[in-house]
Design an enzyme around this catalytic site. Sequence first.
Site, short mmCIF file in Angstrom:
data_model
loop_
_atom_site.label_atom_id
_atom_site.label_comp_id
_atom_site.label_asym_id
_atom_site.label_seq_id
_atom_site.Cartn_x
_atom_site.Cartn_y
_atom_site.Cartn_z
N ARG A 83 -5.04 -5.14 -4.66
CA ARG A 83 -3.65 -5.44 -4.33
C ARG A 83 -3.33 -6.79 -4.97
O ARG A 83 -4.21 -7.64 -5.10
CB ARG A 83 -3.45 -5.51 -2.82
CG ARG A 83 -3.85 -4.22 -2.09
CD ARG A 83 -3.76 -4.40 -0.59
NE ARG A 83 -4.09 -3.17 0.14
CZ ARG A 83 -5.30 -2.85 0.58
NH1 ARG A 83 -6.31 -3.68 0.38
NH2 ARG A 83 -5.50 -1.71 1.24
N LYS A 108 -6.83 -10.17 6.61
CA LYS A 108 -6.62 -9.51 7.90
C LYS A 108 -7.95 -9.39 8.64
O LYS A 108 -8.71 -8.46 8.44
CB LYS A 108 -6.04 -8.11 7.69
CG LYS A 108 -4.75 -8.10 6.86
CD LYS A 108 -4.34 -6.67 6.55
CE LYS A 108 -3.15 -6.62 5.62
NZ LYS A 108 -2.82 -5.25 5.20
N HIS A 171 1.04 -2.49 -8.23
CA HIS A 171 0.46 -1.42 -7.43
C HIS A 171 0.35 -0.11 -8.20
O HIS A 171 -0.47 0.75 -7.85
CB HIS A 171 1.28 -1.21 -6.15
CG HIS A 171 0.45 -0.95 -4.93
ND1 HIS A 171 -0.28 -1.92 -4.29
CD2 HIS A 171 0.19 0.20 -4.26
CE1 HIS A 171 -0.91 -1.39 -3.25
NE2 HIS A 171 -0.66 -0.10 -3.22
N ARG A 174 -3.05 0.13 -9.60
CA ARG A 174 -3.99 0.57 -8.54
C ARG A 174 -3.92 2.10 -8.40
O ARG A 174 -4.96 2.77 -8.36
CB ARG A 174 -3.60 -0.12 -7.24
CG ARG A 174 -4.43 0.21 -6.01
CD ARG A 174 -3.97 -0.71 -4.88
NE ARG A 174 -4.32 -0.26 -3.55
CZ ARG A 174 -5.43 -0.63 -2.89
NH1 ARG A 174 -6.30 -1.42 -3.48
NH2 ARG A 174 -5.65 -0.20 -1.66
N HIS A 197 -9.03 1.12 2.10
CA HIS A 197 -8.18 1.84 3.03
C HIS A 197 -8.86 1.98 4.39
O HIS A 197 -10.05 2.23 4.46
CB HIS A 197 -7.88 3.25 2.49
CG HIS A 197 -6.91 3.26 1.36
ND1 HIS A 197 -6.77 4.32 0.49
CD2 HIS A 197 -6.00 2.33 0.94
CE1 HIS A 197 -5.85 4.05 -0.41
NE2 HIS A 197 -5.37 2.85 -0.16
N TYR A 206 -4.51 10.53 -3.55
CA TYR A 206 -4.97 10.43 -4.93
C TYR A 206 -5.61 11.73 -5.40
O TYR A 206 -5.57 12.07 -6.58
CB TYR A 206 -5.95 9.26 -5.08
CG TYR A 206 -5.28 7.93 -4.85
CD1 TYR A 206 -4.35 7.44 -5.75
CD2 TYR A 206 -5.53 7.19 -3.70
CE1 TYR A 206 -3.70 6.23 -5.52
CE2 TYR A 206 -4.89 5.99 -3.45
CZ TYR A 206 -3.98 5.52 -4.37
OH TYR A 206 -3.32 4.33 -4.13
#
Length: 229
Positions: A83, A108, A171, A174, A197, A206
Amino acid sequence: MPEPQKDAKRIARILNDGDYDYDGSKYLFKLARRRAGLKPPDNRKNTVDRMTREETDRFIDAAYSADGRRGLMLRTLLETMLRVSEFVSLQVEDVSFEEGLVIVRDGKGGKRREVPITESLSRELNLHVGGRNTGPLFQSPRGGTYSARRIQQIVKETAKEADIKKRVYPHLLRHTMATRLVNSGMPIEHVRKVLGHESIDTTRVYAETATESVQESFESVLASSGHSL
């Protein structure tokens, strides 16, 4: 009465002034929906946008043609599938050249994941780093870190130079690389770990997108064998 045009301009101003990246914008809208008591839309598409292999090659070629350092920076962004917020935070010490890994530290909750890199990219990054042991992996012209917005601008400028007509943003790189990995047979669980993820369901899109490139692969095989449709 609601005024959609004015509200849209306010939202655009908030996103722009707040320097939100793709993930930040998604999170902001998620919070806004929750505060307003709204449910997310049900018509979520089951594929993601991506660049074709030809567009990807043109994009990277254009980056290297403009400047070798820019080429390496965008190649790293593409191949690590980070990201943009993670990418601008990369430090020299986050790259293990011996193991061929980039260590991504998620803000996070202090989560950490390892992203493998090719031997070729590792060698090029090692040359780029030189004798530095600390500091930003890619320093801005002023010696500090790039902002997410500046990376977005560089991606957009490079896509324009490569004459790519679709909207290209960090993105999308990605999405492009993740789809290529799934299409090449990498297990979906491994792709999930590399992307960071939380849920495998987020990564499954994907696999859906990979099926969209069947025609592209089919035509490539025919071309290499000397046949045509």
